[in-house]
Structures are given as structure tokens and as C-alpha cells.
Design a protein around this motif. Structure first.
Motif, PDB file in Angstrom:
ATOM      1  N   ASN A  19       0.681  -1.396   0.229  1.00  0.00           N
ATOM      2  CA  ASN A  19      -0.115   0.068   0.012  1.00  0.00           C
ATOM      3  C   ASN A  19       0.806   1.029  -0.091  1.00  0.00           C
ATOM      4  O   ASN A  19       0.316   2.529  -0.118  1.00  0.00           O
ATOM      5  CB  ASN A  19      -1.013   0.030   1.189  1.00  0.00           C
ATOM      6  N   GLU A  20       2.013   1.090   0.156  1.00  0.00           N
ATOM      7  CA  GLU A  20       2.978   2.234   0.285  1.00  0.00           C
ATOM      8  C   GLU A  20       3.623   2.715  -1.244  1.00  0.00           C
ATOM      9  O   GLU A  20       4.396   3.533  -1.555  1.00  0.00           O
ATOM     10  CB  GLU A  20       4.100   2.059   1.087  1.00  0.00           C
ATOM     11  N   THR A  21       3.267   1.846  -2.337  1.00  0.00           N
ATOM     12  CA  THR A  21       3.722   2.108  -3.740  1.00  0.00           C
ATOM     13  C   THR A  21       2.863   2.315  -4.551  1.00  0.00           C
ATOM     14  O   THR A  21       1.503   2.269  -4.271  1.00  0.00           O
ATOM     15  CB  THR A  21       4.127   0.674  -4.102  1.00  0.00           C
ATOM     16  N   ASP A  22       3.156   3.128  -5.740  1.00  0.00           N
ATOM     17  CA  ASP A  22       2.492   3.483  -6.800  1.00  0.00           C
ATOM     18  C   ASP A  22       2.010   2.174  -7.671  1.00  0.00           C
ATOM     19  O   ASP A  22       2.674   1.007  -7.500  1.00  0.00           O
ATOM     20  CB  ASP A  22       3.032   4.648  -7.581  1.00  0.00           C
ATOM     21  N   PRO A  23       1.439   2.483  -8.790  1.00  0.00           N
ATOM     22  CA  PRO A  23       1.134   1.438  -9.825  1.00  0.00           C
ATOM     23  C   PRO A  23       2.465   0.653 -10.498  1.00  0.00           C
ATOM     24  O   PRO A  23       2.362  -0.322 -10.800  1.00  0.00           O
ATOM     25  CB  PRO A  23       0.196   1.993 -11.035  1.00  0.00           C
ATOM     26  N   LEU A  24       3.582   1.471 -10.374  1.00  0.00           N
ATOM     27  CA  LEU A  24       4.756   0.836 -10.717  1.00  0.00           C
ATOM     28  C   LEU A  24       5.691  -0.234  -9.843  1.00  0.00           C
ATOM     29  O   LEU A  24       6.603  -0.394  -9.931  1.00  0.00           O
ATOM     30  CB  LEU A  24       5.784   1.834 -11.550  1.00  0.00           C
ATOM     31  N   HIS A  29       6.622   9.043  -2.703  1.00  0.00           N
ATOM     32  CA  HIS A  29       7.517  10.024  -1.790  1.00  0.00           C
ATOM     33  C   HIS A  29       6.952  10.487  -0.792  1.00  0.00           C
ATOM     34  O   HIS A  29       7.769  10.554   0.172  1.00  0.00           O
ATOM     35  CB  HIS A  29       7.784  11.400  -2.866  1.00  0.00           C
ATOM     36  N   GLY A  30       5.628  10.723  -0.356  1.00  0.00           N
ATOM     37  CA  GLY A  30       5.025  10.978   0.761  1.00  0.00           C
ATOM     38  C   GLY A  30       5.331   9.828   1.781  1.00  0.00           C
ATOM     39  O   GLY A  30       5.284  10.377   3.025  1.00  0.00           O
ATOM     40  N   TYR A  32       8.072   8.594   2.745  1.00  0.00           N
ATOM     41  CA  TYR A  32       9.300   8.745   3.269  1.00  0.00           C
ATOM     42  C   TYR A  32       9.186   9.213   4.661  1.00  0.00           C
ATOM     43  O   TYR A  32      10.109   9.101   5.390  1.00  0.00           O
ATOM     44  CB  TYR A  32      10.121   9.418   2.356  1.00  0.00           C
ATOM     45  N   ILE A  33       8.537  10.543   4.881  1.00  0.00           N
ATOM     46  CA  ILE A  33       8.145  11.113   6.128  1.00  0.00           C
ATOM     47  C   ILE A  33       7.534  10.136   6.939  1.00  0.00           C
ATOM     48  O   ILE A  33       7.900   9.964   8.151  1.00  0.00           O
ATOM     49  CB  ILE A  33       7.165  12.210   5.870  1.00  0.00           C
ATOM     50  N   THR A  34       6.682   8.977   6.734  1.00  0.00           N
ATOM     51  CA  THR A  34       6.222   8.307   7.351  1.00  0.00           C
ATOM     52  C   THR A  34       7.302   7.141   7.882  1.00  0.00           C
ATOM     53  O   THR A  34       7.454   6.922   9.185  1.00  0.00           O
ATOM     54  CB  THR A  34       5.058   7.064   6.792  1.00  0.00           C
ATOM     55  N   TYR A  35       8.254   6.992   7.098  1.00  0.00           N
ATOM     56  CA  TYR A  35       9.419   6.189   7.497  1.00  0.00           C
ATOM     57  C   TYR A  35      10.208   6.973   8.312  1.00  0.00           C
ATOM     58  O   TYR A  35      10.773   6.448   9.342  1.00  0.00           O
ATOM     59  CB  TYR A  35      10.303   5.851   6.234  1.00  0.00           C
ATOM     60  N   PHE A  36      10.235   8.340   8.638  1.00  0.00           N
ATOM     61  CA  PHE A  36      11.231   9.044   9.324  1.00  0.00           C
ATOM     62  C   PHE A  36      10.390   8.793  10.606  1.00  0.00           C
ATOM     63  O   PHE A  36      10.967   8.623  11.626  1.00  0.00           O
ATOM     64  CB  PHE A  36      11.121  10.393   8.918  1.00  0.00           C
ATOM     65  N   TYR A  76       8.422  -2.358  -3.731  1.00  0.00           N
ATOM     66  CA  TYR A  76       7.689  -2.961  -3.046  1.00  0.00           C
ATOM     67  C   TYR A  76       8.293  -4.262  -2.716  1.00  0.00           C
ATOM     68  O   TYR A  76       8.900  -4.791  -3.644  1.00  0.00           O
ATOM     69  CB  TYR A  76       6.482  -3.388  -3.901  1.00  0.00           C
ATOM     70  N   GLY A  77       8.199  -5.044  -1.547  1.00  0.00           N
ATOM     71  CA  GLY A  77       8.738  -6.087  -0.994  1.00  0.00           C
ATOM     72  C   GLY A  77      10.378  -5.939  -0.552  1.00  0.00           C
ATOM     73  O   GLY A  77      11.067  -6.623  -0.179  1.00  0.00           O
ATOM     74  N   GLU A  78      11.004  -4.907  -0.833  1.00  0.00           N
ATOM     75  CA  GLU A  78      12.308  -4.745  -0.667  1.00  0.00           C
ATOM     76  C   GLU A  78      12.297  -4.296   0.918  1.00  0.00           C
ATOM     77  O   GLU A  78      11.419  -3.720   1.594  1.00  0.00           O
ATOM     78  CB  GLU A  78      12.877  -3.208  -1.212  1.00  0.00           C
TER      79      GLU A  78
END
Length: 142
Positions: A19-24, A29-30, A32-36, A76-78
Motif C-alpha cells: 500500500n506504500e507503492t504506486d502502480p509501478l 514520495h510522501g 518517506y516522512i512516515t518512514y522517518f 515493493y517487497g524490498e
């Protein structure tokens, strides 16, 4: 882990969720602030400065500044590592720096957040709250 007299660090491993990824399949980009935020929360659990600790002391710490620089995409998955570093300051604020590394140990993103202390009446604290100064003393940050 204490890196020097003015900094504490914590590294956390996180897996990119669908759910954190786009169709690709690339992280939007948004997020990353959550990851912070994930990094701050893990840092707080490791070093005894969680949001609940701050709230119990009668304060909140809104973010007043955030920066984020992107160098490589996450997909995704990384799995990646976020290294969160507390930057000691004499001012009544929390300064964190972040470095995200992919599985190949390449820098994906870096950034910084600055938070200030507000008391229970939403007044800006110009001096370190007592509980925060006690934490800094315990961590030998002065």
C-alpha cells in the motif's frame, strides 16, 4: 548505541508494504516522512524517549520543519534500513536526522525533522522541560 557526546543513533529494518507503492511498485514520495516517524518511534523505544513518555510528562512535540532528499527509489517487497540520529541542541527541541539504505547498502534518502515542545496549554517551551533535561543528563548529552 552512542556515537559521540552529542548524538545517539538507532537503526531499524523495515519492509516496503504494497500500500506504500504506486502502480509501478515504487514507494510514493510522501511515505518517506512516515518512514522517518517509524525511525523516531524505534529510536524512542531504544533510548527511553517515546511519544507516550513525552505525553505522560504533559507535553506534545509537533514537527515544525522537515526535509527529505531522494536519491534512489524503494520498491515493493524490498527491505531497507533507517538510521535515525538524535542531534543534541541546547534549544528546547528535538532534532533528528535520517538515512535510509537499501539492501545493497546504497543511500536511498536522507532527511531531518525538527520538533518543538508545547505544554498542556499549547504554549511553546523556550527551555528544556524538566523530564527532557533529565533524559539528556541520563544519556550524557550535556
Amino acid at each position: 548505541m552512542q556515537s559521540n557526546q552529542n548524538q545517539l543513533q538507532h537503526t531499524e529494518e523495515i519492509r516496503v508494504r504494497f500500500n506504500e507503492t504506486d502502480p509501478l511498485g515504487i514507494v510514493w514520495h510522501g511515505h518517506y516522512i512516515t518512514y522517518f516517524e517509524d525511525g523516531r518511534e524505534a529510536f524512542g523505544r531504544q533510548h527511553g524517549l517515546t511519544y507516550l513518555d513525552i505525553q505522560k510528562a504533559g507535553f506534545v512535540t509537533p514537527i515544525v520543519k522537515s526535509t527529505c532528499e531522494h536519491f534512489l527509489p524503494l520498491k515493493y517487497g524490498e527491505t531497507f534500513r533507517i538510521k535515525t540520529t538524535f542531534i543534541n541542541s541546547r534549544s528546547a527541541k528535538l532534532i533528528y536526522q535520517y538515512h535510509l539504505y537499501n539492501g545493497d547498502n546504497k543511500l536511498v534518502c536522507s532527511g531531518e525533522t525538527i520538533q518543538v515542545f508545547l505544554d498542556s496549554d499549547n504554549n511553546l517551551c523556550l527551555y528544556n522541560p524538566e523530564f527532557f533535561q533529565a533524559w539528556k543528563n541520563k544519556m550524557e548529552l550535556e
